[in-house]
Scaffold this active site. Sequence first.
Site, PDB file in Angstrom:
ATOM      1  N   LYS A 177    -117.048  -2.247  17.656  1.00 62.51           N
ATOM      2  CA  LYS A 177    -118.086  -3.135  17.141  1.00 62.51           C
ATOM      3  C   LYS A 177    -118.503  -4.166  18.199  1.00 62.51           C
ATOM      4  CE  LYS A 177    -118.507  -1.203  13.135  1.00 62.51           C
ATOM      5  NZ  LYS A 177    -117.715   0.004  13.394  1.00 62.51           N
TER       6      LYS A 177
HETATM    7  C1  LIG Z   1    -121.591   0.377   8.241  1.00 63.38           C
HETATM    8  C2  LIG Z   1    -120.106   0.222   8.271  1.00 63.38           C
HETATM    9  N1  LIG Z   1    -119.479  -0.313   7.211  1.00 63.38           N
HETATM   10  C3  LIG Z   1    -118.152  -0.494   7.198  1.00 63.38           C
HETATM   11  C4  LIG Z   1    -117.378  -0.127   8.289  1.00 63.38           C
HETATM   12  C5  LIG Z   1    -115.897  -0.282   8.202  1.00 63.38           C
HETATM   13  O1  LIG Z   1    -115.343  -1.077   9.186  1.00 63.38           O
HETATM   14  P1  LIG Z   1    -113.825  -0.877   9.655  1.00 63.38           P
HETATM   15  O2  LIG Z   1    -113.790   0.269  10.620  1.00 63.38           O
HETATM   16  O3  LIG Z   1    -113.503  -2.169  10.311  1.00 63.38           O
HETATM   17  O4  LIG Z   1    -113.017  -0.638   8.444  1.00 63.38           O
HETATM   18  C6  LIG Z   1    -117.978   0.423   9.411  1.00 63.38           C
HETATM   19  C7  LIG Z   1    -117.179   0.858  10.578  1.00 63.38           C
HETATM   20  O5  LIG Z   1    -117.601   1.624  11.403  1.00 63.38           O
HETATM   21  C8  LIG Z   1    -119.381   0.618   9.401  1.00 63.38           C
HETATM   22  O6  LIG Z   1    -120.016   1.171  10.436  1.00 63.38           O
END
Ligand SMILES: Cc1ncc(COP(=O)(O)O)c(C=O)c1O
Length: 405
Positions: free
Chosen positions: A186
């Site tokens: 990210k």
């Molecule tokens: C649009 C979206 N929502 C939620 C998430 C979830 O994040 P995490 O990987 O930190 O659980 C991601 C992760 O890629 C995402 O791209």
Amino acid sequence: MPGFEFFGAEERKQVNDVLETGILMRYGFDGPRKGIWKSVELEQEICKTFGSKYAQLTSSGTAALTTAMAALGIGAGDEVIMPCFTFVASFEAVLSVGAVPVLVDVDDTLTLNPESVKKAITSNTKCIMPVHMCGSMADLDALKQICTDHHLILLEDACQSIGATYKGKALGTIGDAGTFSFDFVKTITCAEGGVVLTNNEDTYIKCDGYTDHGHDHRGADRGADLHPFVGYNFRISELHAAVGLAQIKKLDTFLAIQKKNHSQLKSILAQVPEISFRSVPDEKGDSCTFLSWFLPTEAITKAVVNALKEQNILAGNFYWYANNWHYIKQWSHLKESTTLNKLNEAQKTAVLKLQTQDFSVSDAVMGRCISTAITLLWTEEQIAEKGAKIVAVIKKVLAQETVGA
Ligand SMILES: Cc1ncc(COP(=O)(O)O)c(C=O)c1O
């Protein structure tokens, strides 16, 4: 999404502060931690940077979504309208609180089509969840209006769009709550982590307790805390928060480089008249983590993807239409209700219905879309070379199409 590209002495310093005290947990141990509270500091920094009244760190972006839903009172049988182009985490979070994911079409903003949202509203709808994919935003004015008209919750999944804004406000701070992910790919990373942003004190207090077994954090020590409701463990660690603290201080630099690189690449691809670009409801607010572009047909797009692959230059160019993580077409585990434990009846009925739902409007968008990830470390020469190679591939495919037609 480049936080890891600029990882160095600042992150090491922050982590070492924590290692020196040995207190890796964010709560308690007030004496031995010698004034080091990285999670608290990061939450304060997040509030300041994004203009949110409250921030609750979590162990991941997925945990942040789950926490936000619980805190907003979204539960068994409630319908959450969300886009069919997103990361799987969005529907995982809906299912995890017992709610029902209602998937609807996207438009050329690559996120929720407000008209499709309106058509999907039923008496069970509780929440609209736009997912601000690939660094840019949904049409938030339209979605907010729908929420007001129908008394619905607006929850922004801004996990992929840290630092993007809409009409001057940070994405994630416009709805009743919003979330970021700080996973390793990210815009800023903690390795793993996430945050719920909200301007509502009651929602924040619920997030605070929910992420720590329901602790109210008011006791003289953890053993004396009360549990006003059931919670879980979605805590971030001090080590992860320390990394995030170093990263958030670099966010402005990341965004400036992203915007510059995005703009250079866009001007190269714009030389091909057959290419069009993603609609961005507020161009100034695009965080520019990706440049998303369209070709005239699905067949041409597939031919371009294959040609990029043959020439070994596909890396960094994402054809989401065929990607297992991001588009409904590939989510057979969801559509077949392949879960380890039982879903509730409303959830099961809804996910099985996805097998026959018509997503042709979204197919017509996603089948023609390629997103190029913007790298921070590119030089101008590298962008020029990369852009020229992509343009050459596209022109060759288009020429073959013309001959074949
Ligand atoms: C649009 C979206 N929502 C939620 C998430 C979830 O994040 P995490 O990987 O930190 O659980 C991601 C992760 O890629 C995402 O791209």
